[in-house]
Design a protein around this motif. Structure first.
Motif, PDB file in Angstrom:
ATOM      1  N   ILE A   1       0.887  -1.215  -0.022  1.00  0.00           N
ATOM      2  CA  ILE A   1      -0.170   0.170  -0.006  1.00  0.00           C
ATOM      3  C   ILE A   1       0.775   1.320   0.097  1.00  0.00           C
ATOM      4  CG2 ILE A   1      -1.663   1.329   1.238  1.00  0.00           C
ATOM      5  CD1 ILE A   1      -2.719  -1.360   2.485  1.00  0.00           C
ATOM      6  N   THR A   2       1.907   1.387   0.797  1.00  0.00           N
ATOM      7  CA  THR A   2       2.863   2.208   1.136  1.00  0.00           C
ATOM      8  C   THR A   2       3.519   2.695  -0.333  1.00  0.00           C
ATOM      9  OG1 THR A   2       3.330   1.667   3.221  1.00  0.00           O
ATOM     10  CG2 THR A   2       4.624   3.479   2.281  1.00  0.00           C
TER      11      THR A   2
ATOM     12  N   ARG B   1       3.104   5.748  -2.591  1.00  0.00           N
ATOM     13  CA  ARG B   1       4.475   6.772  -3.209  1.00  0.00           C
ATOM     14  C   ARG B   1       4.473   6.590  -4.667  1.00  0.00           C
ATOM     15  NH1 ARG B   1       8.402   4.659   1.529  1.00  0.00           N
ATOM     16  NH2 ARG B   1       7.711   5.813   3.250  1.00  0.00           N
ATOM     17  N   VAL B   2       4.070   5.860  -5.410  1.00  0.00           N
ATOM     18  CA  VAL B   2       4.235   5.610  -6.783  1.00  0.00           C
ATOM     19  C   VAL B   2       3.311   6.855  -7.325  1.00  0.00           C
ATOM     20  CG1 VAL B   2       3.847   4.530  -8.886  1.00  0.00           C
ATOM     21  CG2 VAL B   2       5.341   3.460  -7.105  1.00  0.00           C
ATOM     22  N   ALA B   3       2.073   6.521  -6.554  1.00  0.00           N
ATOM     23  CA  ALA B   3       0.920   7.503  -7.050  1.00  0.00           C
ATOM     24  C   ALA B   3       1.205   8.923  -6.657  1.00  0.00           C
ATOM     25  CB  ALA B   3      -0.544   6.966  -6.393  1.00  0.00           C
TER      26      ALA B   3
ATOM     27  N   GLY C   1       3.354  -7.077  -5.262  1.00  0.00           N
ATOM     28  CA  GLY C   1       3.007  -6.747  -3.775  1.00  0.00           C
ATOM     29  C   GLY C   1       3.305  -7.928  -2.812  1.00  0.00           C
ATOM     30  N   LEU C   2       4.110  -8.713  -3.184  1.00  0.00           N
ATOM     31  CA  LEU C   2       4.816  -9.764  -2.288  1.00  0.00           C
ATOM     32  C   LEU C   2       5.908  -9.304  -1.462  1.00  0.00           C
ATOM     33  CD1 LEU C   2       4.250 -12.988  -4.524  1.00  0.00           C
ATOM     34  CD2 LEU C   2       2.913 -12.458  -2.547  1.00  0.00           C
TER      35      LEU C   2
ATOM     36  N   LEU D   1      -4.411   8.213  -3.915  1.00  0.00           N
ATOM     37  CA  LEU D   1      -3.941   7.883  -2.739  1.00  0.00           C
ATOM     38  C   LEU D   1      -4.783   7.034  -1.816  1.00  0.00           C
ATOM     39  CD1 LEU D   1      -2.291  11.309  -1.599  1.00  0.00           C
ATOM     40  CD2 LEU D   1      -1.259   9.434  -2.373  1.00  0.00           C
ATOM     41  N   TRP D   2      -5.922   7.198  -2.076  1.00  0.00           N
ATOM     42  CA  TRP D   2      -7.123   6.221  -1.526  1.00  0.00           C
ATOM     43  C   TRP D   2      -6.942   4.989  -1.912  1.00  0.00           C
ATOM     44  CZ3 TRP D   2     -12.010   5.331  -3.700  1.00  0.00           C
ATOM     45  CH2 TRP D   2     -12.947   4.749  -2.826  1.00  0.00           C
TER      46      TRP D   2
END
Lengths: 507, 171
Positions: free
Chosen positions: B24-25, B29-31, B149-150, B76-77
């Protein structure tokens, strides 16, 4: 380890010809353009001569450098103009050996040979050209020793391949005479492809713009003729134009059908489907003679198509998807239908050859969601509305007629399709059918299913539906069942995973 | 190393697992970086509209501001929402991946259909300790199935597990 062999010496001519055809066409066009300019045409001619010489020399060198040999387990091909390349193709991996012959090839008794392995769209290797005897030898050596021992489709199927490809049991499954091909061409209506190709060519020479200009000039003979027959129409410019357009469109559509028919007869002339041991052999073509081999074990999906005309005439069309061997631009033949057309009565026998134990008449078809009709209909409202709105701008109230026509078509299509879509799981395969006027039935064994996916779009989630896909190798559209009720989808998805996982996939 | 891997995978196999929370973080950050680019582009477009096309400043600025706030807050959401709908499950039979918020998918790859697998890390993934598992099949539509995302080590142990299982099978 056998000796190194070369291609047929005529390869130099054929390959050089092929390269030059691509390069020279623009130059020749340029030549004609500068014909009045002496200086320019001399330059062009010199360039053409220089290029031809270069290509010829390159062709000779390439011919000298290209060799192939039969090792114990692989076909080894060495080639390369500047950089030497050695390619080893294990016999086990070779799925098909396709051959193509145009009339010149046939005259000189040579053929272009294309080695197809799994998972690629282009041939792994092209041998252009080989003498026919060399082709037969390659077929015998490669396909007979193609590792049949690891066929794991079920209880040990005794390989029926005789040693060294001699005296293999040959059984003719289908022969199409020109009359069948005429029917096939008429139904399939592939003329549009040719039309577009021809139009593209014409466009370049400016012929099309001239044609349309002359057609719409007011003192045209056609227009006067029509005006004479319908005196009132002459006063209504819109009707005048519409009549011309409608007449032209109908003529063109009819012409396309005729073209498609002729094209089918030429392309599929003398169609012959045979079963030789564990392979299918197809042969067809009037000018370019194509000979393709399809090992049965490489068949991933069997597709049976019926257009409306097929149904009316009691025919079907059968294709197979194999892994590897789809269309390529390198001159290799396209993967053609196994049975471009065949009568309904002969279908069960052919299916039995391709997929032993499959009886379509005994399949218990599971339907899709009962709300599928409504959903399909709602989805198909967009274009009728848009098109009639645009038509309103041009032809005012007549647009309502168009709207009614399009809506009726949409309703009929949605009704037929929502009733027809179905799926079923047999002992060893999944069967899916879809379509409204044109209907398609797809069959794939579980040991050919790669991935099972269940997808839901936002609309799916609102309506409580889902679609399930069984992915296979070499699939064009794949086995997809849309509009399934949620619980059926979950059940089907789970079942496919269980059964696919329980079987083993081999190329 | 092998024992730790097998112990880890023993914990992995069988149940459904969510992605690593650091994902998620990472996505946020990419977003954020992407939103910065979008903001700059919108600012530039707005400035061009005002200066060159002589559009009024106030509405253009307001529109640009609204767009920037909307896209930024959405991006971000969103990762947290996507995280809730993503999971994977490795059984003896297959690898199952669930993902998607609006368009939802459940993809099952039977173990026997996995041709080979890769674990990769982009530079930013590496900073967050994340990795991506890529599974290759002989299919067409799903020739490549990815699981982003692993945790990097978790991805490696899953891959090792897939490989070892292949060796154990009698073919």
């Amino acid at each position: 380890m056998s000796s190194e062999r070369r291609l047929h010496p005529l390869s130099i001519v054929f390959e050089s010809g092929r390269v030059l055809r691509g390069l020279l066409l623009p130059l020749v066009v340029l030549l004609f353009a500068t014909m009045n300019d002496d200086g320019g045409s001399v330059v062009i001619l010199t360039i053409i001569a220089a290029i031809s010489a270069l290509v010829g020399v390159g062709g000779i060198i390439r011919f000298m450098r290209f060799t192939y040999r039969y090792d114990e387990r692989d076909l080894v091909i060495r080639s390369g103009l500047f950089t030497r390349k050695e390619r080893r193709i294990p016999y086990v991996r070779i799925q098909n050996l396709d051959a193509a012959q145009n009339p010149l090839h046939r005259l000189l008794r040579v053929a272009g040979v294309y080695v197809q392995t799994g998972g690629g769209a282009e041939p792994e290797a092209s041998l252009s050209v080989l003498p026919l005897s060399a082709l037969e030898e390659m077929r015998a050596r490669v396909l007979a020793s193609g590792g049949r021992a690891d066929a794991a489709d079920g209880p040990a199927e005794a390989p029926s391949a005789a040693p060294a490809g001699l005296a293999q049991p040959r059984r003719t499954l289908l022969v199409l005479n020109p009359r069948d091909l005429i029917v096939a061409g008429f139904i399939e209506n592939r003329g549009m492809v040719l039309i577009f190709g021809a139009l593209a060519l014409l466009e370049q020479s400016g012929a099309t713009s001239n044609f349309f200009e002359r057609l719409f000039e007011s003192d045209n003979a056609v227009m006067s003729g029509l005006a004479a027959r319908w005196p009132g129409a002459a006063n209504v410019p819109a009707a005048q134009g519409a009549l011309i357009v409608i007449a032209a469109v109908l003529t063109i559509l009819f012409f396309i059908r005729i073209l498609s028919t002729i094209w089918a007869v030429v392309r599929l002339y003398g169609f012959r489907l045979e079963r030789v041991g564990d392979d299918l052999h197809t042969e067809y073509g009037l000018f370019t003679r194509v000979s393709a081999t399809i090992p049965l074990r490489r068949i991933q999906t069997v597709i049976i198509r019926e257009r409306l005309l097929h149904r009316w005439l009691g025919r079907r069309s059968v294709m197979v998807e194999t892994a590897g061997g789809q269309m390529a631009n390198t001159g290799a033949p396209q993967r053609e239908a196994i049975a471009p057309i065949l009568s309904v009565e002969h279908l069960p026998a052919l299916l039995h050859e391709l997929h032993a134990g499959l009886d379509l008449s005994e399949v218990l078809w599971q339907p899709v969601h009962r709300r599928a009709f409504g959903r399909m209909l709602r989805g198909s409202l967009f274009w009728p509305l848009v098109l009639s709105a645009t038509a309103w701008v041009v032809i005012d109230e007549w647009a309502i007629a168009i709207l009614v026509a399009l809506l009726t078509m949409a309703v009929v299509h949605a009704r037929l399709r929502s009733r027809y879509i179905g799926w079923s799981l047999t002992r060893d395969s999944i069967v899916v059918r879809d379509g409204s006027l044109t209907r398609t039935t797809r069959v794939a064994r579980f040991n050919r299913i790669q991935v099972a996916a269940m997808d839901r779009s936002p609309i799916d989630m609102r309506t409580g539906m889902a679609s399930v896909r069984a992915d296979t190798a070499g699939a064009r559209s794949g086995l997809v069942v849309p509009f399934l009720p949620d619980d059926s989808a979950v059940q089907l998805h789970g079942e496919i995973v269980v059964r696919a996982a329980a079987t083993e996939f081999t190329w | 190393m092998q024992d730790t891997e097998q112990a880890t995978t023993a914990a992995v196999v069988g149940e459904s697992h969510p992605l690593d929370p650091r994902w998620i973080t990472y996505r946020r950050r990419v977003a954020a970086v992407r939103s910065a680019f979008v903001a700059i582009t919108l600012a530039g477009a707005g400035a061009a509209a005002v200066l060159i096309l002589a559009w009024p400043v106030a509405p253009v600025a307001a529109a640009a501001l609204v767009l920037v706030i909307a896209t930024t807050s959405l991006s971000l959401w969103w990762p947290a929402v996507a995280y809730r709908h993503a999971s994977y499950r490795l059984t003896a039979r297959a690898l199952e991946i669930r993902r998607g918020v609006l368009w939802r998918s459940v993809i099952d790859v039977p173990r026997s259909r996995i041709q080979h697998s890769d674990v990769s890390q982009g530079p930013i993934e590496r900073l967050h300790g994340l990795g991506t598992l890529s599974v290759f099949t002989a299919g067409t539509h799903h020739a490549l199935v990815t699981l982003h995302g692993l945790d990097h080590h978790r991805a490696l142990s899953i891959r090792a597990h897939l490989l070892h299982a292949d060796e154990d099978d009698v073919i």
